[in-house]
Design a protein around this motif. Sequence first.
Motif, mmCIF file in Angstrom:
data_model
loop_
_atom_site.group_PDB
_atom_site.id
_atom_site.type_symbol
_atom_site.label_atom_id
_atom_site.label_comp_id
_atom_site.label_asym_id
_atom_site.label_seq_id
_atom_site.Cartn_x
_atom_site.Cartn_y
_atom_site.Cartn_z
ATOM 1 N N GLU A 1 12.547 -43.151 76.431
ATOM 2 C CA GLU A 1 12.260 -44.585 76.384
ATOM 3 C C GLU A 1 10.961 -44.851 75.643
ATOM 4 N N LYS A 2 10.927 -46.029 74.996
ATOM 5 C CA LYS A 2 9.718 -46.418 74.267
ATOM 6 C C LYS A 2 9.076 -47.583 75.004
ATOM 7 N N ILE A 3 7.785 -47.464 75.231
ATOM 8 C CA ILE A 3 7.084 -48.487 76.005
ATOM 9 C C ILE A 3 5.933 -49.083 75.198
ATOM 10 N N SER A 4 5.876 -50.407 75.219
ATOM 11 C CA SER A 4 4.714 -51.136 74.697
ATOM 12 C C SER A 4 4.036 -51.768 75.897
ATOM 13 N N ILE A 5 2.714 -51.835 75.882
ATOM 14 C CA ILE A 5 2.071 -52.506 77.015
ATOM 15 C C ILE A 5 1.758 -53.965 76.700
ATOM 16 N N GLY A 6 2.216 -54.443 75.557
ATOM 17 C CA GLY A 6 2.019 -55.855 75.253
ATOM 18 C C GLY A 6 2.070 -56.094 73.756
ATOM 19 N N ASP A 7 2.170 -57.351 73.404
ATOM 20 C CA ASP A 7 2.303 -57.697 71.992
ATOM 21 C C ASP A 7 0.957 -57.741 71.288
ATOM 22 N N PHE A 8 0.381 -56.585 71.179
ATOM 23 C CA PHE A 8 -0.861 -56.412 70.425
ATOM 24 C C PHE A 8 -0.902 -54.949 70.010
ATOM 25 N N VAL A 9 -1.734 -54.663 69.020
ATOM 26 C CA VAL A 9 -1.754 -53.294 68.518
ATOM 27 C C VAL A 9 -3.082 -52.628 68.845
ATOM 28 N N LEU A 10 -2.990 -51.513 69.539
ATOM 29 C CA LEU A 10 -4.171 -50.724 69.889
ATOM 30 C C LEU A 10 -4.423 -49.693 68.793
ATOM 31 N N THR A 11 -5.588 -49.072 68.834
ATOM 32 C CA THR A 11 -5.853 -48.027 67.829
ATOM 33 C C THR A 11 -5.096 -46.742 68.158
ATOM 34 N N GLY A 12 -4.621 -46.643 69.383
ATOM 35 C CA GLY A 12 -3.851 -45.463 69.754
ATOM 36 C C GLY A 12 -3.147 -45.686 71.071
ATOM 37 N N GLY A 13 -2.273 -44.766 71.416
ATOM 38 C CA GLY A 13 -1.469 -44.961 72.624
ATOM 39 C C GLY A 13 -2.122 -44.494 73.919
ATOM 40 N N GLU A 14 -3.336 -43.934 73.834
ATOM 41 C CA GLU A 14 -3.964 -43.361 75.046
ATOM 42 C C GLU A 14 -4.159 -44.395 76.146
ATOM 43 N N LEU A 15 -4.675 -45.558 75.760
ATOM 44 C CA LEU A 15 -4.898 -46.611 76.765
ATOM 45 C C LEU A 15 -3.579 -47.096 77.342
ATOM 46 N N ALA A 16 -2.568 -47.166 76.499
ATOM 47 C CA ALA A 16 -1.250 -47.602 76.966
ATOM 48 C C ALA A 16 -0.705 -46.595 77.977
ATOM 49 N N ALA A 17 -0.872 -45.305 77.678
ATOM 50 C CA ALA A 17 -0.411 -44.262 78.605
ATOM 51 C C ALA A 17 -1.153 -44.391 79.936
ATOM 52 N N ALA A 18 -2.449 -44.679 79.852
ATOM 53 C CA ALA A 18 -3.247 -44.819 81.078
ATOM 54 C C ALA A 18 -2.741 -45.990 81.918
ATOM 55 N N CYS A 19 -2.375 -47.081 81.260
ATOM 56 C CA CYS A 19 -1.845 -48.246 81.994
ATOM 57 C C CYS A 19 -0.567 -47.860 82.740
ATOM 58 N N VAL A 20 0.304 -47.147 82.068
ATOM 59 C CA VAL A 20 1.572 -46.756 82.686
ATOM 60 C C VAL A 20 1.309 -45.826 83.877
ATOM 61 N N ILE A 21 0.460 -44.839 83.672
ATOM 62 C CA ILE A 21 0.157 -43.881 84.740
ATOM 63 C C ILE A 21 -0.464 -44.591 85.939
ATOM 64 N N ASP A 22 -1.371 -45.496 85.662
ATOM 65 C CA ASP A 22 -2.058 -46.219 86.733
ATOM 66 C C ASP A 22 -1.069 -47.070 87.532
ATOM 67 N N ALA A 23 -0.250 -47.827 86.816
ATOM 68 C CA ALA A 23 0.686 -48.734 87.486
ATOM 69 C C ALA A 23 1.739 -47.975 88.284
ATOM 70 N N VAL A 24 2.176 -46.825 87.778
ATOM 71 C CA VAL A 24 3.186 -46.042 88.501
ATOM 72 C C VAL A 24 2.546 -45.342 89.696
ATOM 73 N N SER A 25 1.378 -44.757 89.476
ATOM 74 C CA SER A 25 0.734 -43.969 90.541
ATOM 75 C C SER A 25 0.482 -44.786 91.793
ATOM 76 N N ARG A 26 0.031 -46.022 91.616
ATOM 77 C CA ARG A 26 -0.315 -46.800 92.813
ATOM 78 C C ARG A 26 0.911 -47.180 93.643
ATOM 79 N N LEU A 27 2.103 -46.953 93.073
ATOM 80 C CA LEU A 27 3.335 -47.219 93.833
ATOM 81 C C LEU A 27 3.790 -45.996 94.628
ATOM 82 N N ILE A 28 3.181 -44.850 94.366
ATOM 83 C CA ILE A 28 3.562 -43.629 95.079
ATOM 84 C C ILE A 28 2.977 -43.677 96.493
#
Length: 222
Positions: free
Chosen positions: A128-155
Amino acid sequence: MQFDILSLFPAALEGYYQSSILGRAQKQKLIRIRNFDLRDWARNKHRRVDDTPYGGGPGMVIRVDVVHRALTGIYTKKNKKTRVVLLTPRGKTFDQRAARRLLVYERVILIAGRYEAIDGRVDAYVDEKISIGDFVLTGGELAAACVIDAVSRLIPGVLGKEESMREESFDSFTKHGTTVEYPQYTKPENFRGARVPSVLLSGHHQKIKDWRTKHRKRKAIG
Ligand code: ADE
């Protein structure tokens, strides 16, 4: 749950992952976050992972062979419990529902690109391909962190007792798919003439409850 991040700047967010709730969750072994450097799978002395685009044009493109070697290097056998995610502004916009869906996996591999692009053939490796919003970051690291953070707090167990009680008092995302927030205040009671609403100081539980209900903002979040 294990998160494996493949990126060009593996150290960039290490401090974030070690801090606060995520840091505690890692110590408790509720989650595991591993940062891998894509350059470790480059095959030239300059450790280059990108090259110029076929067809011309500006920018560089991350090579598919590097991603292939990285993926096969970090997992020996991919199974149904592994999800490979590519972070890209072209992906589906991430939301609370998408976070919840990822909970079923034991392992999520997040590919965080840099530069303009990643070779289109990488798609074959991606679930799956994930965007964290309609804007362009310089890299995907912050986007990955958002996903990890949002998923982790549900565990279960990742949020502490107080944090999860607060979550429940906010009418839990999971039950209704909404955030329900009312304004909150703490000391001082009077800050440069800006006063805390007097009802909150009244000690009158029903009145406080009514006030909070009235000032809730509902927002559907999937
Ligand atoms: N990489 C660059 N911009 C991004 C975004 N908005 N979402 C995910 N990955 C990205």
